[in-house]
Design a protein around this motif. Structure first.
Motif, PDB file in Angstrom:
ATOM      1  N   ASN A 125      -8.287  11.549   0.989  1.00 39.23           N
ATOM      2  CA  ASN A 125      -9.192  10.491   0.822  1.00 39.23           C
ATOM      3  C   ASN A 125      -9.396  10.109  -0.757  1.00 39.23           C
ATOM      4  O   ASN A 125      -9.266  10.802  -1.340  1.00 39.23           O
ATOM      5  CB  ASN A 125     -10.443  10.854   1.154  1.00 39.23           C
ATOM      6  CG  ASN A 125     -10.785  11.295   2.948  1.00 39.23           C
ATOM      7  OD1 ASN A 125      -9.668  11.078   3.548  1.00 39.23           O
ATOM      8  ND2 ASN A 125     -11.749  11.784   3.154  1.00 39.23           N
ATOM      9  N   LYS A 159       0.802  -1.214   0.029  1.00 40.88           N
ATOM     10  CA  LYS A 159       0.120   0.029  -0.206  1.00 40.88           C
ATOM     11  C   LYS A 159       0.944   1.470   0.001  1.00 40.88           C
ATOM     12  O   LYS A 159       1.975   1.324   0.658  1.00 40.88           O
ATOM     13  CB  LYS A 159      -1.018   0.017   1.257  1.00 40.88           C
ATOM     14  CG  LYS A 159      -1.892  -1.238   1.124  1.00 40.88           C
ATOM     15  CD  LYS A 159      -3.013  -0.765   0.298  1.00 40.88           C
ATOM     16  CE  LYS A 159      -4.025  -2.174   0.374  1.00 40.88           C
ATOM     17  NZ  LYS A 159      -4.824  -2.134   1.690  1.00 40.88           N
ATOM     18  N   SER A 215     -11.036   5.428   1.283  1.00 41.63           N
ATOM     19  CA  SER A 215     -10.002   5.342   2.151  1.00 41.63           C
ATOM     20  C   SER A 215      -9.828   6.899   2.623  1.00 41.63           C
ATOM     21  O   SER A 215     -10.266   7.769   2.435  1.00 41.63           O
ATOM     22  CB  SER A 215      -8.776   4.829   1.506  1.00 41.63           C
ATOM     23  OG  SER A 215      -8.008   6.005   0.805  1.00 41.63           O
ATOM     24  N   GLU A 263     -13.847  -1.263   2.801  1.00 44.25           N
ATOM     25  CA  GLU A 263     -14.170  -2.128   1.971  1.00 44.25           C
ATOM     26  C   GLU A 263     -15.782  -2.551   1.574  1.00 44.25           C
ATOM     27  O   GLU A 263     -16.210  -2.761   0.676  1.00 44.25           O
ATOM     28  CB  GLU A 263     -13.305  -3.613   2.039  1.00 44.25           C
ATOM     29  CG  GLU A 263     -12.032  -3.527   1.943  1.00 44.25           C
ATOM     30  CD  GLU A 263     -11.465  -3.173   0.619  1.00 44.25           C
ATOM     31  OE1 GLU A 263     -12.388  -3.205  -0.375  1.00 44.25           O
ATOM     32  OE2 GLU A 263     -10.413  -2.795   0.439  1.00 44.25           O
ATOM     33  N   TRP A 268      -8.961   1.513   3.820  1.00 46.21           N
ATOM     34  CA  TRP A 268     -10.170   1.468   2.851  1.00 46.21           C
ATOM     35  C   TRP A 268     -11.046   0.928   3.798  1.00 46.21           C
ATOM     36  O   TRP A 268     -11.048   0.067   4.716  1.00 46.21           O
ATOM     37  CB  TRP A 268      -9.808   0.602   1.884  1.00 46.21           C
ATOM     38  CG  TRP A 268      -9.118   1.305   0.760  1.00 46.21           C
ATOM     39  CD1 TRP A 268      -7.650   1.382   0.699  1.00 46.21           C
ATOM     40  CD2 TRP A 268      -9.365   2.003  -0.548  1.00 46.21           C
ATOM     41  NE1 TRP A 268      -7.370   1.871  -0.459  1.00 46.21           N
ATOM     42  CE2 TRP A 268      -8.395   2.258  -0.972  1.00 46.21           C
ATOM     43  CE3 TRP A 268     -10.887   2.311  -0.817  1.00 46.21           C
ATOM     44  CZ2 TRP A 268      -8.444   3.014  -2.234  1.00 46.21           C
ATOM     45  CZ3 TRP A 268     -10.848   3.141  -2.011  1.00 46.21           C
ATOM     46  CH2 TRP A 268      -9.645   3.579  -2.600  1.00 46.21           C
ATOM     47  N   LYS A 291     -16.596   2.444  -2.577  1.00 44.49           N
ATOM     48  CA  LYS A 291     -15.784   2.479  -1.176  1.00 44.49           C
ATOM     49  C   LYS A 291     -14.886   3.507  -1.310  1.00 44.49           C
ATOM     50  O   LYS A 291     -14.405   4.174  -2.233  1.00 44.49           O
ATOM     51  CB  LYS A 291     -14.982   0.887  -1.168  1.00 44.49           C
ATOM     52  CG  LYS A 291     -14.047   0.711  -2.379  1.00 44.49           C
ATOM     53  CD  LYS A 291     -13.600  -0.653  -2.091  1.00 44.49           C
ATOM     54  CE  LYS A 291     -12.192  -0.767  -3.144  1.00 44.49           C
ATOM     55  NZ  LYS A 291     -11.856  -1.909  -3.015  1.00 44.49           N
ATOM     56  N   TYR A 340     -10.606   2.757  -9.706  1.00 47.56           N
ATOM     57  CA  TYR A 340     -10.003   3.656  -8.663  1.00 47.56           C
ATOM     58  C   TYR A 340     -10.081   5.105  -9.400  1.00 47.56           C
ATOM     59  O   TYR A 340      -9.577   5.350 -10.417  1.00 47.56           O
ATOM     60  CB  TYR A 340      -8.728   3.150  -8.350  1.00 47.56           C
ATOM     61  CG  TYR A 340      -8.680   1.938  -7.357  1.00 47.56           C
ATOM     62  CD1 TYR A 340      -8.945   2.050  -6.154  1.00 47.56           C
ATOM     63  CD2 TYR A 340      -8.981   0.451  -8.195  1.00 47.56           C
ATOM     64  CE1 TYR A 340      -9.050   0.761  -5.137  1.00 47.56           C
ATOM     65  CE2 TYR A 340      -9.099  -0.682  -7.360  1.00 47.56           C
ATOM     66  CZ  TYR A 340      -9.065  -0.534  -5.812  1.00 47.56           C
ATOM     67  OH  TYR A 340      -9.282  -1.777  -5.143  1.00 47.56           O
ATOM     68  N   TYR A 392     -11.089   7.052  -3.432  1.00 49.51           N
ATOM     69  CA  TYR A 392     -12.255   6.515  -3.586  1.00 49.51           C
ATOM     70  C   TYR A 392     -12.260   5.366  -4.777  1.00 49.51           C
ATOM     71  O   TYR A 392     -11.468   5.441  -5.916  1.00 49.51           O
ATOM     72  CB  TYR A 392     -13.253   7.459  -4.114  1.00 49.51           C
ATOM     73  CG  TYR A 392     -13.578   8.480  -2.925  1.00 49.51           C
ATOM     74  CD1 TYR A 392     -14.611   8.166  -1.881  1.00 49.51           C
ATOM     75  CD2 TYR A 392     -12.910   9.823  -3.003  1.00 49.51           C
ATOM     76  CE1 TYR A 392     -14.736   9.158  -0.802  1.00 49.51           C
ATOM     77  CE2 TYR A 392     -13.094  10.572  -1.926  1.00 49.51           C
ATOM     78  CZ  TYR A 392     -13.991  10.302  -0.894  1.00 49.51           C
ATOM     79  OH  TYR A 392     -14.107  11.100  -0.097  1.00 49.51           O
TER      80      TYR A 392
END
Length: 793
Positions: free
Chosen positions: A433, A330, A472, A480, A478, A470, A448, A435
């Motif tokens: 953030n 990540k 993060s 999920e 995230w 979703k 994404y 998405y």
């Protein structure tokens, strides 16, 4: 609160610009943020975590700080001192917190040779080797004296030094943007130069880095990077890595900013910072993996890359610091909202370093930013995802309740252009953030979209779909599960059940009529094949006729020759006019029969391929004019006006004279047969750029349109009383067409019943179209003698 709200406090996010004279309320959220509201709807958010960032910068009127905040070089020595370059060279001792400044003084021969320092490296004797924009400097830390090495033809090849680096063997690597790569043996005071690639530009050897195996990595700003092995001061091997647009596993960009090889976990990987993303080179497979904004990077412009003590990869982007977690794969990033005192890391080169105790330092235009990665707190709170708006054709839809509580939305087929807005409830660096969304039933893979909070759909077909989103938080944690809503798009009336029954009936009808049409097509095909069969049989019959007439023609020629010879002799001696007329009739008909025999023989030769052209260049105007005038007396007897037209006095063409005479004679014979008394026959000659056209027109009886395409067939005659009277054979025009095509020309006819006919013969000029063996080179003939006057019956 007043102190906390000072503009210099980086922990605060200021949400409005109203009067903040009195506090209305204070609250703490689940992320440990303090929210302070004032009268007038002014809102502040305060993160009360300790700021983990160190800031090395210039402080006004403070000599124990950097001379300037713009830092272009930072490096740690073996003693733990940190060296900076601002307007000179500066050393920071972290033990006592003191700065030592080495200012540039052009009048001091023992000082720095230039205020622009690009790199510094310490040798085993404790001397510091310094690369500048004016040669190499060696600093004796005990005396503070700088010794200089400037360029000369035998030693240092250039004064502008990109980087210096003490190698594992104790030699000094020197990189220059104009003169490439050199190795300096300090003990022998000798330079060795290396040419990495003859096709590279002056950019060769811009930056250098030696990994733990002794391989030297050189990065350039235009030509990718090199991996170099040196043995005994000679190049043992060189590998060149560049961007190949046809290879997705190649380097992402040829402008390389920095290179490191990891040593802790991923030891077979080399990480490369470029202007278009972060690259990981797998040394086993020699392939590259790329990381971009869509993978979590805050920017594709990567300036510097470092490895921390846990093996994670840190890189400086345009304004933020990003980290790739080597275990999870990540990417998360840190910016102003995380307490960083400044952003902007655009200076180069050597603008970052890792200290012995694990501190990472990145430099830029506002100083140097230091931090210990294990002290940076990650935001592990999973954000809640909400749908905030639903729009049709870009207009918000008023629903019975908030969109976040809606489970199903039903739309008619003509409202299939819609969009959703959504948000993640994370207020720590909320601009980071991220998405992702998908529309199940349309495409089932997550898409994404980075920091975008709006997604639109256009022209979605009727059916049932589930929209899922979703998100993060700012550190890539995230949710999920996210949020979802079902979308039902109803079909139009023409897609209803009873309409489908109608469609089925129409479809079956189409199949039936298609079947009927297929049967008709088969019948037509059969009729065509039968017609083709009959045509072939007729062609075979024509060939039989031709062969038959060709065979007996040879038998006819001898008696015809005797008849013509005797008739001429009798005609010359005869006295009685009546007797002479009778003998004249015999001679004319014998000539006509001899002409028919010759035509049959010519057709036979054409069929067998034995007829060849004997071509030479000549002026065709006198020839054509003479052939037309040979019909003058016959035209006068039939009271037909005969005219020859030509705007040119000379047209030189490559022709076979004998065959052109036959073409013209045949084309003039027909009009005289079918043009009544008082009619008109014209013979015209026209020249174009590439061709000459012979146009024979008459005012005769003409030919019906349905029979025009058959007049060039052998033995074909237009079946009418008039043609029967003329006793035609159907050979003349067939032979004419064959002779024209033998000249690579074309013949066309235009006719209308009762108005006359026009024959157009087109012959190409020049000799490109002819075979060499068909041409008889010789003297260009002048005007030919006018042919004898023809006598037609």
């Amino acid at each position: 609160i007043s102190e906390l709200l000072s503009n210099s406090n980086p922990k605060f996010t200021y949400y409005s610009d109203f009067d903040r004279s009195s506090v209305n309320s204070i609250d703490v959220d689940k992320f440990d943020n303090i929210w302070i509201s004032f009268h007038g709807r002014t809102v502040y958010k305060f993160n009360r975590q300790q700021n983990p960032f160190l800031w090395y910068h210039h402080i006004e009127d403070n000599l124990n700080s950097l001379s300037q905040s713009s830092v272009t070089m930072v490096q740690e020595d073996r003693s733990g001192n940190i060296w900076f370059n601002t307007d000179g060279l500066e050393r920071y001792d972290p033990v006592n917190g003191k700065f030592t400044h080495f200012k540039y003084d052009p009048d001091n021969p023992n000082g720095l040779s230039s205020p622009f320092v690009t790199s510094i490296s310490e040798d085993k004797y404790g001397y510091y080797w310094i690369g500048t924009e004016k040669g190499i400097n060696r600093l004796n830390p005990k005396t503070g004296v700088f010794n200089h090495i400037f360029s000369n033809p035998q030693d240092l090849s250039g004064n502008v030094i990109s980087e210096v680096l003490i190698s594992k063997s104790g030699d000094l690597w020197v990189s220059s943007p104009k003169t490439g790569l050199q190795l300096y043996n300090i003990e022998k005071n000798k330079f060795y130069s290396f040419d990495l690639d003859t096709t590279s530009t002056e950019d060769e050897g811009t930056g250098i880095y030696e990994d733990h195996t002794g391989i030297l990595w050189c990065n350039t700003y235009t030509y990718g990077c090199f991996a170099v092995k040196i043995k005994d001061y000679k190049i043992e091997s060189v590998k060149h890595y560049i961007h190949d647009p046809n290879n997705r596993n190649s380097l992402s960009c040829n402008l390389v900013e920095d290179i490191i090889r990891t040593r802790i976990i991923d030891t077979n990987a080399v990480w490369i910072a470029t202007n278009i993303g972060l690259n990981r080179l797998d040394l086993k497979t020699e392939t590259f993996t790329h990381f971009y904004v869509e993978d979590g990077l805050p920017s594709n412009f990567i300036l510097k890359v470092l490895e921390d003590n846990d093996g994670n990869i840190w890189c400086a982007c345009s304004n933020d610091i990003a980290v790739y977690n080597i275990k999870t794969g990540k990417i998360s990033s840190y910016g102003a909202g995380d307490g960083m005192p400044f952003t902007g890391f655009g200076s180069r080169p050597q603008n970052a370093c890792k200290t012995a105790d694990g501190q990472l330092i990145f430099s830029g235009g506002s100083g140097s930013l230091g931090f210990y990665p294990d002290q940076l707190k990650q935001n592990m709170q999973i954000p809640t995802i909400y749908l905030t708006d639903f729009k049709i054709f870009h207009e918000s839809v008023k629903l019975d309740t908030s969109i976040q509580f809606i489970k199903t939305i039903e739309l008619p087929f003509d409202q299939n252009v819609f969009s959703f807005e959504f948000t993640a409830l994370n207020f720590t660096n909320s601009e980071k953030n991220q998405y992702a969304y998908k529309l199940e039933g349309f495409y089932d893979d997550w898409i994404y979209i980075g920091h975008e909070r709006v997604v639109s759909f256009t022209n979605i077909e009727p059916g049932e779909y589930v929209f899922r989103v979703k998100g993060s938080n700012n550190h890539g944690v995230w949710n999920e599960t996210g949020a979802s809503v079902m979308i039902i798009i109803t079909p139009p009336w023409w897609a209803s059940a009873w309409v489908y029954i109608f469609y089925a009936i129409v479809f079956l009808s189409i199949i039936y009529f298609t079947w009927k049409l297929q049967l008709k097509r088969i019948r037509i095909k059969h009729d065509y094949e039968m017609s083709k069969f009959e045509s072939n049989k007729m062609h075979e019959l024509d060939n039989l006729k031709s062969r038959f007439f060709a065979n007996i023609s040879h038998e006819f020629r001898t008696p015809l020759t005797l008849i013509l010879g005797i008739s001429k002799k009798i005609l010359d001696k005869a006295k009685d006019q009546v007797f002479k007329d009778d003998i004249g009739i015999i001679k004319r008909n014998a000539n006509r029969l001899n002409g028919l025999v010759n035509q049959l023989l010519d057709l036979s030769k054409l069929e067998s391929g034995n007829m060849t052209l004997r071509i030479y260049p000549q002026n065709i105007i006198p020839l054509l004019k003479g052939l037309v005038l040979s019909f003058a007396s016959f035209a006068e007897r039939k009271r037909i006006t005969l005219k020859f037209n030509s705007e040119e006095e000379e047209i030189v063409a490559y022709i076979d004279k004998d065959k052109v005479e036959k073409i013209v004679t045949n084309l003039l014979s027909n009009p005289f047969k079918f043009t009544p008394k008082g009619g008109r026959i014209e013979f015209g000659v026209k020249k174009t750029d590439e061709n000459v056209e012979l146009v024979i027109s008459d005012t005769g009886i003409g030919i019906s349109p349905d029979r025009i395409n058959k007049i060039f067939d052998r033995f074909y005659q237009v079946d009418s009383s008039h043609t029967r009277e003329q006793e035609g054979t159907g050979l003349g025009l067939a032979l004419t067409k064959e002779l024209v095509e033998l000249h690579k020309g074309q013949i066309e006819v235009e006719s209308s019943e009762g108005k006359g006919s026009t024959f157009i013969v087109t012959l190409p000029l020049g000799k490109v179209h002819l075979k060499p063996e068909e041409i008889i080179e010789g003297k260009l003939e002048g005007e030919d003698a006018i042919p004898e006057e023809l006598e037609l019956s």
